[in-house]
Design a protein around this motif. Structure first.
Motif, PDB file in Angstrom:
ATOM      1  N   ASN A   1       0.870  -1.177   0.000  1.00  0.00           N
ATOM      2  CA  ASN A   1       0.000   0.000   0.000  1.00  0.00           C
ATOM      3  C   ASN A   1       0.903   1.222   0.000  1.00  0.00           C
ATOM      4  OD1 ASN A   1      -1.563   2.210   0.734  1.00  0.00           O
ATOM      5  ND2 ASN A   1      -2.606   1.192   2.413  1.00  0.00           N
ATOM      6  N   LEU A   2       1.042   1.851  -1.169  1.00  0.00           N
ATOM      7  CA  LEU A   2       1.806   3.099  -1.289  1.00  0.00           C
ATOM      8  C   LEU A   2       0.779   4.217  -1.367  1.00  0.00           C
ATOM      9  CD1 LEU A   2       4.600   4.452  -1.655  1.00  0.00           C
ATOM     10  CD2 LEU A   2       4.235   4.273  -4.112  1.00  0.00           C
TER      11      LEU A   2
ATOM     12  N   THR B   1       5.975  -2.390   7.972  1.00  0.00           N
ATOM     13  CA  THR B   1       5.817  -0.951   7.745  1.00  0.00           C
ATOM     14  C   THR B   1       7.096  -0.253   8.207  1.00  0.00           C
ATOM     15  OG1 THR B   1       4.260   0.895   8.086  1.00  0.00           O
ATOM     16  CG2 THR B   1       4.766  -0.465  10.017  1.00  0.00           C
ATOM     17  N   PRO B   2       7.512   0.840   7.558  1.00  0.00           N
ATOM     18  CA  PRO B   2       8.788   1.457   7.911  1.00  0.00           C
ATOM     19  C   PRO B   2       8.690   2.463   9.049  1.00  0.00           C
ATOM     20  CG  PRO B   2       7.935   2.443   5.909  1.00  0.00           C
ATOM     21  CD  PRO B   2       6.956   1.395   6.319  1.00  0.00           C
TER      22      PRO B   2
ATOM     23  N   THR C   1       7.918   9.265  -1.315  1.00  0.00           N
ATOM     24  CA  THR C   1       8.369   8.010  -0.709  1.00  0.00           C
ATOM     25  C   THR C   1       9.493   7.394  -1.545  1.00  0.00           C
ATOM     26  OG1 THR C   1       6.136   7.596   0.113  1.00  0.00           O
ATOM     27  CG2 THR C   1       7.657   5.730   0.075  1.00  0.00           C
ATOM     28  N   PRO C   2      10.671   7.169  -0.945  1.00  0.00           N
ATOM     29  CA  PRO C   2      11.783   6.594  -1.717  1.00  0.00           C
ATOM     30  C   PRO C   2      11.541   5.130  -2.061  1.00  0.00           C
ATOM     31  CG  PRO C   2      12.561   7.675   0.306  1.00  0.00           C
ATOM     32  CD  PRO C   2      11.075   7.522   0.421  1.00  0.00           C
ATOM     33  N   ALA C   3      12.098   4.701  -3.175  1.00  0.00           N
ATOM     34  CA  ALA C   3      11.929   3.319  -3.623  1.00  0.00           C
ATOM     35  C   ALA C   3      12.455   2.327  -2.599  1.00  0.00           C
ATOM     36  CB  ALA C   3      12.623   3.126  -4.970  1.00  0.00           C
ATOM     37  N   TRP C   4      13.574   2.685  -1.924  1.00  0.00           N
ATOM     38  CA  TRP C   4      14.181   1.708  -1.017  1.00  0.00           C
ATOM     39  C   TRP C   4      13.302   1.421   0.205  1.00  0.00           C
ATOM     40  CZ3 TRP C   4      16.442   6.605  -1.573  1.00  0.00           C
ATOM     41  CH2 TRP C   4      16.450   7.423  -0.442  1.00  0.00           C
ATOM     42  N   PHE C   5      12.404   2.316   0.574  1.00  0.00           N
ATOM     43  CA  PHE C   5      11.479   2.019   1.663  1.00  0.00           C
ATOM     44  C   PHE C   5      10.655   0.776   1.320  1.00  0.00           C
ATOM     45  CE2 PHE C   5      10.757   6.147   4.270  1.00  0.00           C
ATOM     46  CZ  PHE C   5      12.119   6.354   4.349  1.00  0.00           C
ATOM     47  N   VAL C   6      10.115   0.761   0.110  1.00  0.00           N
ATOM     48  CA  VAL C   6       9.273  -0.356  -0.333  1.00  0.00           C
ATOM     49  C   VAL C   6      10.112  -1.610  -0.504  1.00  0.00           C
ATOM     50  CG1 VAL C   6       7.711  -1.188  -2.122  1.00  0.00           C
ATOM     51  CG2 VAL C   6       7.653   1.224  -1.436  1.00  0.00           C
TER      52      VAL C   6
ATOM     53  N   GLY D   1       3.718   5.943   6.633  1.00  0.00           N
ATOM     54  CA  GLY D   1       2.510   5.198   6.264  1.00  0.00           C
ATOM     55  C   GLY D   1       2.591   4.432   4.961  1.00  0.00           C
ATOM     56  N   VAL D   2       3.505   3.490   4.878  1.00  0.00           N
ATOM     57  CA  VAL D   2       3.593   2.548   3.762  1.00  0.00           C
ATOM     58  C   VAL D   2       3.461   1.157   4.371  1.00  0.00           C
ATOM     59  CG1 VAL D   2       4.969   1.718   1.812  1.00  0.00           C
ATOM     60  CG2 VAL D   2       5.170   4.100   2.552  1.00  0.00           C
TER      61      VAL D   2
END
Length: 265
Positions: free
Chosen positions: A102-103, A132-133, A110-115, A196-197
Protein backbone atom coordinates in the motif's frame (compact mmCIF):
# COMPACT_ATOMS: atom_id res chain seq x y z
CA UNK A 1 1.20 -16.58 -7.52
CA UNK A 2 2.80 -13.49 -9.05
CA UNK A 3 5.46 -11.17 -7.65
CA UNK A 4 4.81 -8.20 -5.36
CA UNK A 5 2.19 -5.67 -6.43
CA UNK A 6 1.89 -2.02 -5.45
CA UNK A 7 -1.61 -0.65 -4.98
CA UNK A 8 -2.08 3.12 -4.69
CA UNK A 9 -5.41 3.91 -2.99
CA UNK A 10 -6.88 7.20 -4.22
CA UNK A 11 -10.23 8.77 -3.42
CA UNK A 12 -11.73 12.03 -4.65
CA UNK A 13 -13.98 12.82 -1.69
CA UNK A 14 -11.45 13.97 0.89
CA UNK A 15 -12.92 16.05 3.73
CA UNK A 16 -9.86 18.26 4.06
CA UNK A 17 -8.96 18.41 0.38
CA UNK A 18 -11.61 17.28 -2.16
CA UNK A 19 -10.08 16.16 -5.45
CA UNK A 20 -6.63 15.86 -3.90
CA UNK A 21 -5.33 13.06 -6.22
CA UNK A 22 -5.78 15.39 -9.21
CA UNK A 23 -3.97 18.35 -7.62
CA UNK A 24 -0.99 19.36 -9.76
CA UNK A 25 2.60 19.54 -8.54
CA UNK A 26 5.30 21.27 -10.58
CA UNK A 27 8.68 19.54 -10.64
CA UNK A 28 12.21 20.85 -11.18
CA UNK A 29 11.72 20.56 -14.95
CA UNK A 30 8.76 22.94 -14.78
CA UNK A 31 6.29 20.23 -15.76
CA UNK A 32 3.09 19.99 -13.72
CA UNK A 33 1.84 16.50 -12.96
CA UNK A 34 -1.01 15.33 -10.75
CA UNK A 35 -0.41 13.98 -7.27
CA UNK A 36 -1.64 10.52 -8.26
CA UNK A 37 0.65 10.49 -11.30
CA UNK A 38 3.69 11.42 -9.20
CA UNK A 39 2.76 8.69 -6.72
CA UNK A 40 2.45 6.22 -9.61
CA UNK A 41 5.89 7.27 -10.90
CA UNK A 42 7.35 6.75 -7.42
CA UNK A 43 5.86 3.24 -7.42
CA UNK A 44 7.24 2.49 -10.88
CA UNK A 45 10.75 3.32 -9.62
CA UNK A 46 10.68 0.42 -7.12
CA UNK A 47 12.76 -2.59 -8.15
CA UNK A 48 11.30 -6.09 -8.19
CA UNK A 49 7.63 -5.11 -8.43
CA UNK A 50 5.40 -7.13 -10.76
CA UNK A 51 2.60 -4.57 -11.18
CA UNK A 52 1.36 -1.14 -10.10
CA UNK A 53 -2.32 -0.25 -9.88
CA UNK A 54 -4.29 2.76 -8.69
CA UNK A 55 -7.35 1.69 -6.67
CA UNK A 56 -10.19 4.22 -6.72
CA UNK A 57 -13.96 4.56 -6.71
CA UNK A 58 -14.02 7.73 -8.83
CA UNK A 59 -14.30 7.84 -12.62
CA UNK A 60 -12.44 11.18 -12.82
CA UNK A 61 -9.39 9.67 -11.15
CA UNK A 62 -9.70 6.45 -13.14
CA UNK A 63 -9.91 8.27 -16.49
CA UNK A 64 -6.94 10.46 -15.60
CA UNK A 65 -4.79 7.47 -14.61
CA UNK A 66 -5.65 5.62 -17.81
CA UNK A 67 -4.81 8.76 -19.83
CA UNK A 68 -1.20 8.75 -18.59
CA UNK A 69 -0.88 4.98 -19.08
CA UNK A 70 -1.52 3.72 -15.56
CA UNK A 71 -3.52 0.65 -14.55
CA UNK A 72 -6.75 1.11 -12.55
CA UNK A 73 -8.76 -1.13 -10.23
CA UNK A 74 -12.24 0.15 -9.39
CA UNK A 75 -13.16 -0.37 -5.73
CA UNK A 76 -16.29 0.36 -3.65
CA UNK A 77 -17.00 3.87 -2.39
CA UNK A 78 -17.66 2.39 1.05
CA UNK A 79 -13.95 1.69 1.69
CA UNK A 80 -13.10 3.63 4.86
CA UNK A 81 -9.33 3.79 4.48
CA UNK A 82 -6.48 2.85 2.18
CA UNK A 83 -6.04 -0.63 3.64
CA UNK A 84 -9.70 -1.48 3.05
CA UNK A 85 -9.33 -0.21 -0.52
CA UNK A 86 -6.24 -2.37 -1.07
CA UNK A 87 -8.15 -5.36 0.34
CA UNK A 88 -11.01 -4.72 -2.07
CA UNK A 89 -8.54 -4.49 -4.96
CA UNK A 90 -7.30 -8.04 -4.34
CA UNK A 91 -10.36 -9.49 -6.05
CA UNK A 92 -9.29 -7.91 -9.34
CA UNK A 93 -6.03 -9.87 -9.61
CA UNK A 94 -6.19 -12.96 -11.82
CA UNK A 95 -2.93 -14.17 -10.27
CA UNK A 96 -2.70 -13.33 -6.57
CA UNK A 97 0.40 -11.28 -5.68
CA UNK A 98 2.98 -12.71 -3.31
CA UNK A 99 2.89 -9.42 -1.36
CA UNK A 100 0.67 -6.34 -1.66
CA UNK A 101 2.23 -2.93 -0.94
CA UNK A 102 0.00 0.00 0.00
CA UNK A 103 1.81 3.10 -1.29
CA UNK A 104 -0.42 5.94 -0.22
CA UNK A 105 -1.53 8.24 -3.00
CA UNK A 106 -0.62 11.43 -1.12
CA UNK A 107 3.04 10.50 -0.56
CA UNK A 108 4.90 10.96 -3.86
CA UNK A 109 8.19 11.59 -2.03
CA UNK A 110 8.37 8.01 -0.71
CA UNK A 111 11.78 6.59 -1.72
CA UNK A 112 11.93 3.32 -3.62
CA UNK A 113 14.18 1.71 -1.02
CA UNK A 114 11.48 2.02 1.66
CA UNK A 115 9.27 -0.36 -0.33
CA UNK A 116 12.15 -2.62 -1.33
CA UNK A 117 13.20 -3.03 2.30
CA UNK A 118 9.63 -3.85 3.37
CA UNK A 119 9.28 -6.57 0.75
CA UNK A 120 12.66 -8.06 1.70
CA UNK A 121 11.77 -8.01 5.41
CA UNK A 122 8.42 -9.72 4.87
CA UNK A 123 10.09 -12.46 2.85
CA UNK A 124 12.62 -13.02 5.63
CA UNK A 125 10.20 -12.99 8.54
CA UNK A 126 7.59 -15.74 8.30
CA UNK A 127 6.42 -14.88 11.84
CA UNK A 128 4.85 -11.55 10.83
CA UNK A 129 1.75 -10.69 8.80
CA UNK A 130 2.73 -7.28 7.47
CA UNK A 131 5.58 -4.75 7.57
CA UNK A 132 5.82 -0.95 7.75
CA UNK A 133 8.79 1.46 7.91
CA UNK A 134 9.90 3.61 10.83
CA UNK A 135 12.53 6.36 11.05
CA UNK A 136 14.45 7.10 14.24
CA UNK A 137 13.83 10.68 15.35
CA UNK A 138 16.76 12.96 16.12
CA UNK A 139 16.51 15.66 18.80
CA UNK A 140 15.15 18.30 16.41
CA UNK A 141 12.51 15.96 15.05
CA UNK A 142 11.49 14.85 18.54
CA UNK A 143 11.22 18.46 19.70
CA UNK A 144 9.01 19.31 16.71
CA UNK A 145 6.72 16.34 17.44
CA UNK A 146 6.37 17.32 21.10
CA UNK A 147 5.72 20.98 20.28
CA UNK A 148 3.04 19.99 17.76
CA UNK A 149 1.23 17.94 20.39
CA UNK A 150 1.46 20.74 22.96
CA UNK A 151 -0.14 23.06 20.41
CA UNK A 152 -2.90 20.56 19.70
CA UNK A 153 -1.56 19.62 16.28
CA UNK A 154 -0.90 16.11 15.02
CA UNK A 155 2.67 16.30 13.82
CA UNK A 156 3.17 12.66 12.95
CA UNK A 157 2.59 9.11 14.14
CA UNK A 158 5.10 7.33 16.37
CA UNK A 159 5.62 3.61 16.96
CA UNK A 160 6.97 1.41 19.71
CA UNK A 161 8.06 -2.18 19.10
CA UNK A 162 9.70 -5.11 20.87
CA UNK A 163 13.27 -6.42 20.58
CA UNK A 164 12.36 -8.40 17.46
CA UNK A 165 10.78 -5.41 15.71
CA UNK A 166 7.18 -6.48 16.25
CA UNK A 167 4.93 -3.47 16.83
CA UNK A 168 3.50 -2.93 20.29
CA UNK A 169 1.56 0.24 19.47
CA UNK A 170 1.19 3.19 17.10
CA UNK A 171 0.00 6.59 18.30
CA UNK A 172 -0.49 10.20 17.31
CA UNK A 173 0.93 11.00 20.73
CA UNK A 174 4.72 11.02 21.03
CA UNK A 175 5.66 7.63 22.47
CA UNK A 176 7.53 6.58 24.49
CA UNK A 177 7.34 9.54 26.86
CA UNK A 178 10.72 11.18 27.45
CA UNK A 179 11.41 13.76 30.14
CA UNK A 180 13.18 16.75 28.54
CA UNK A 181 16.26 16.44 30.77
CA UNK A 182 16.56 12.74 30.02
CA UNK A 183 16.13 13.30 26.28
CA UNK A 184 18.81 16.00 26.15
CA UNK A 185 21.30 13.59 27.74
CA UNK A 186 20.67 10.84 25.17
CA UNK A 187 22.84 10.48 22.10
CA UNK A 188 20.19 8.35 20.40
CA UNK A 189 16.49 8.73 21.13
CA UNK A 190 14.16 5.70 21.36
CA UNK A 191 11.47 7.55 19.38
CA UNK A 192 10.48 6.34 15.92
CA UNK A 193 8.39 8.22 13.38
CA UNK A 194 6.05 5.89 11.49
CA UNK A 195 5.89 6.20 7.70
CA UNK A 196 2.51 5.20 6.26
CA UNK A 197 3.59 2.55 3.76
CA UNK A 198 2.49 -1.07 4.29
CA UNK A 199 3.43 -4.46 2.86
CA UNK A 200 0.87 -7.21 3.53
CA UNK A 201 0.53 -10.91 2.95
CA UNK A 202 -2.60 -11.35 0.81
CA UNK A 203 -4.47 -13.53 3.32
CA UNK A 204 -3.90 -10.98 6.08
CA UNK A 205 -5.01 -8.11 3.86
CA UNK A 206 -8.13 -9.98 2.78
CA UNK A 207 -9.07 -10.66 6.41
CA UNK A 208 -8.69 -6.97 7.30
CA UNK A 209 -11.78 -5.99 5.37
CA UNK A 210 -13.88 -8.44 7.40
CA UNK A 211 -12.77 -7.23 10.84
CA UNK A 212 -14.73 -4.58 12.73
CA UNK A 213 -13.17 -1.23 13.57
CA UNK A 214 -11.86 -1.56 17.14
CA UNK A 215 -11.77 1.11 19.86
CA UNK A 216 -8.07 1.86 19.45
CA UNK A 217 -8.34 2.40 15.69
CA UNK A 218 -11.43 4.53 16.24
CA UNK A 219 -9.83 6.73 18.91
CA UNK A 220 -6.44 7.19 17.26
CA UNK A 221 -7.70 7.28 13.68
CA UNK A 222 -4.90 4.89 12.64
CA UNK A 223 -5.91 2.08 10.29
CA UNK A 224 -2.91 -0.14 11.19
CA UNK A 225 -4.16 -0.54 14.77
CA UNK A 226 -6.87 -2.90 13.48
CA UNK A 227 -4.15 -5.49 12.87
CA UNK A 228 -2.85 -5.18 16.44
CA UNK A 229 -6.35 -5.31 17.90
CA UNK A 230 -6.85 -8.59 16.04
CA UNK A 231 -3.59 -10.03 17.38
CA UNK A 232 -1.76 -9.91 14.04
CA UNK A 233 2.02 -9.37 14.01
CA UNK A 234 3.17 -6.10 12.43
CA UNK A 235 6.90 -5.72 11.75
CA UNK A 236 8.44 -2.25 12.12
CA UNK A 237 11.36 -1.98 9.70
CA UNK A 238 13.86 0.73 10.66
CA UNK A 239 15.00 2.48 7.53
CA UNK A 240 17.25 5.42 6.66
CA UNK A 241 15.94 8.57 5.00
CA UNK A 242 19.41 9.15 3.43
CA UNK A 243 18.88 12.89 3.64
CA UNK A 244 15.62 12.85 1.71
CA UNK A 245 12.75 15.18 2.63
CA UNK A 246 9.29 13.74 3.25
CA UNK A 247 5.93 15.42 3.24
CA UNK A 248 2.45 14.12 2.57
CA UNK A 249 -0.10 16.23 0.75
CA UNK A 250 -2.94 16.60 3.24
CA UNK A 251 -3.91 20.25 2.72
CA UNK A 252 -3.61 22.71 -0.20
CA UNK A 253 -0.78 24.55 1.58
CA UNK A 254 1.31 21.35 1.46
CA UNK A 255 1.73 21.70 -2.31
CA UNK A 256 4.43 24.34 -1.87
CA UNK A 257 6.41 22.10 0.52
CA UNK A 258 6.28 19.10 -1.80
CA UNK A 259 7.22 21.17 -4.83
CA UNK A 260 10.23 22.52 -2.91
CA UNK A 261 11.33 18.92 -2.25
CA UNK A 262 10.83 18.05 -5.93
CA UNK A 263 13.07 20.97 -6.88
CA UNK A 264 15.81 19.96 -4.46
CA UNK A 265 18.95 18.43 -6.04
Amino acid sequence: MSGPAIVIPARYASTRYPGKPLAELRGADGVAKSLVRRSWEAAMAVDGIASVHVATDDDRIADHVRDFGGEVIMTPAECRNGTERCAAALDAFDDEPEIVVNLQGDAPLTPAWFVEELVAALRQRSDVDMATPVLRADHDHWTALVEDRRAGRVGGTTAVFDATGRALYFSKEVIPFLAPDAASAMTQLPVFHHVGVYAYRPDTLRAYGQWPVGPLESQEGLEQLRFLEQGRAVLCVETDARGRTFWELNNPEDIEKIEAALHAP
